[in-house]
Write a protein that holds these residues in place. Structure first.
Motif, PDB file in Angstrom:
ATOM      1  N   GLY A   1       0.949  -1.231  -0.461  1.00  0.00           N
ATOM      2  CA  GLY A   1       0.017  -0.352  -0.216  1.00  0.00           C
ATOM      3  C   GLY A   1       0.705   1.201  -0.003  1.00  0.00           C
ATOM      4  O   GLY A   1       0.472   2.348  -0.219  1.00  0.00           O
ATOM      5  N   THR A   2       2.133   1.140  -0.135  1.00  0.00           N
ATOM      6  CA  THR A   2       2.937   2.411   0.114  1.00  0.00           C
ATOM      7  C   THR A   2       4.121   2.077  -1.082  1.00  0.00           C
ATOM      8  O   THR A   2       4.583   3.238  -1.740  1.00  0.00           O
ATOM      9  CB  THR A   2       4.170   2.189   1.642  1.00  0.00           C
ATOM     10  OG1 THR A   2       2.837   2.484   2.230  1.00  0.00           O
ATOM     11  CG2 THR A   2       4.988   3.562   1.960  1.00  0.00           C
TER      12      THR A   2
ATOM     13  N   THR B   1      -1.549   3.572   6.442  1.00  0.00           N
ATOM     14  CA  THR B   1      -2.563   2.892   7.482  1.00  0.00           C
ATOM     15  C   THR B   1      -2.423   4.162   8.301  1.00  0.00           C
ATOM     16  O   THR B   1      -0.853   3.882   8.716  1.00  0.00           O
ATOM     17  CB  THR B   1      -2.225   1.232   7.576  1.00  0.00           C
ATOM     18  OG1 THR B   1      -0.916   1.481   8.127  1.00  0.00           O
ATOM     19  CG2 THR B   1      -2.503   1.043   5.874  1.00  0.00           C
TER      20      THR B   1
ATOM     21  N   ASP C   1       0.878   2.563  10.580  1.00  0.00           N
ATOM     22  CA  ASP C   1       1.706   3.027  10.679  1.00  0.00           C
ATOM     23  C   ASP C   1       2.523   4.278  11.385  1.00  0.00           C
ATOM     24  O   ASP C   1       2.779   4.633  11.830  1.00  0.00           O
ATOM     25  CB  ASP C   1       1.999   3.408   8.720  1.00  0.00           C
ATOM     26  CG  ASP C   1       2.115   1.857   8.097  1.00  0.00           C
ATOM     27  OD1 ASP C   1       3.206   1.612   8.093  1.00  0.00           O
ATOM     28  OD2 ASP C   1       1.363   1.558   7.370  1.00  0.00           O
TER      29      ASP C   1
HETATM   30 MG   LIG Z   1       0.588  -0.340   4.179  1.00  0.00          MG
END
Ligand SMILES: [Mg+2]
Length: 223
Positions: free
Chosen positions: A10-11, A169, A172
């Motif tokens: 996702g990053t 998220t 994080d």
């Molecule tokens: Mg992530």
């Protein structure tokens, strides 16, 4: 020296399709209803067993360990079936190349993936050797526990104020702040902007090209 500590799913890479497919196979094989896509994406970033517990609403009778094992098997199959499971997000390679040229910055990874999973992603994208410290679910409690960030900073000898955690998220952002590091949220991943801000993001960026200026802004200032 400064540390840029990246989340993975996702990053750096877009892993949502392979994660949802592997989850679907795991729940199907366990004979359980597959959670909605939105529920699956909301737990990406947690360590696998912790993620399964959340999908089971923390019910102690929910077979989180067994589902995690089924998921690992399904993910492994998918990796064997397909060449590009987890593409880099647009602009990310250029950003990583700019960072490679910076002598004042070292890179690291903090992820809910396993060491084996991270290694496969880095190998696939030709990014081996770029990250000086790789902290995973194998070596630390699940995010948002700060251990991965603390271990990464200790491994490379960089202070919390000189460390930026880049993630998509709330897990994080909470982890970064708990470790005393700077928290930079990216909006192309799996959690919404307001959730990132509410969990401690100091800045949000919408495009990979904006990452480096945002990092420099956080490194140059006090919270
Ligand atoms: Mg992530």
């Amino acid at each position: 020296m400064k540390l840029a500590l990246f989340d993975c799913d996702g990053t750096l890479v877009d892993s949502q399709d392979v994660i949802v497919t592997a989850m679907t196979r795991a729940f199907d094989r366990a004979g359980r209803p597959v959670p909605p896509r939105s529920a699956i994406l909301s737990i990406v970033g947690l360590s696998l067993v912790e993620a399964m517990r959340r999908l089971g609403d923390d019910d102690p009778a929910f077979p989180a360990e067994a589902l995690a094992e089924l998921y690992r098997g399904a993910f492994h199959e998918l990796r064997a079936e397909s060449a590009v499971l987890e593409p880099l997000f647009p602009g990310m390679r250029a950003t990583l190349d700019l960072l490679k040229a910076r002598e004042d910055v070292v890179l690291g990874i903090a992820t809910g993936k396993s060491q084996r999973g991270v290694a496969a992603v880095l190998r696939h994208h030709g990014l081996e050797g770029r990250f000086m410290t790789i902290q995973t679910a194998d070596d630390a409690p699940s995010k948002p526990h700060p251990a991965m960030v603390l271990q990464a900073m200790a491994a490379v000898g960089v202070e919390p104020a000189d460390t930026v955690l880049i993630g998509d998220t709330s897990f994080d952002m909470t982890m970064a702040r708990a470790a005393g590091a700077r928290a930079l949220g990216v909006t192309w991943g799996y959690h919404a902007r307001d959730l990132l801000m509410a969990s401690g993001a100091e800045r949000l960026v919408d495009h990979a090209a904006d990452l480096l200026p945002a990092m420099d802004g956080l490194w140059g200032t006090r919270r």
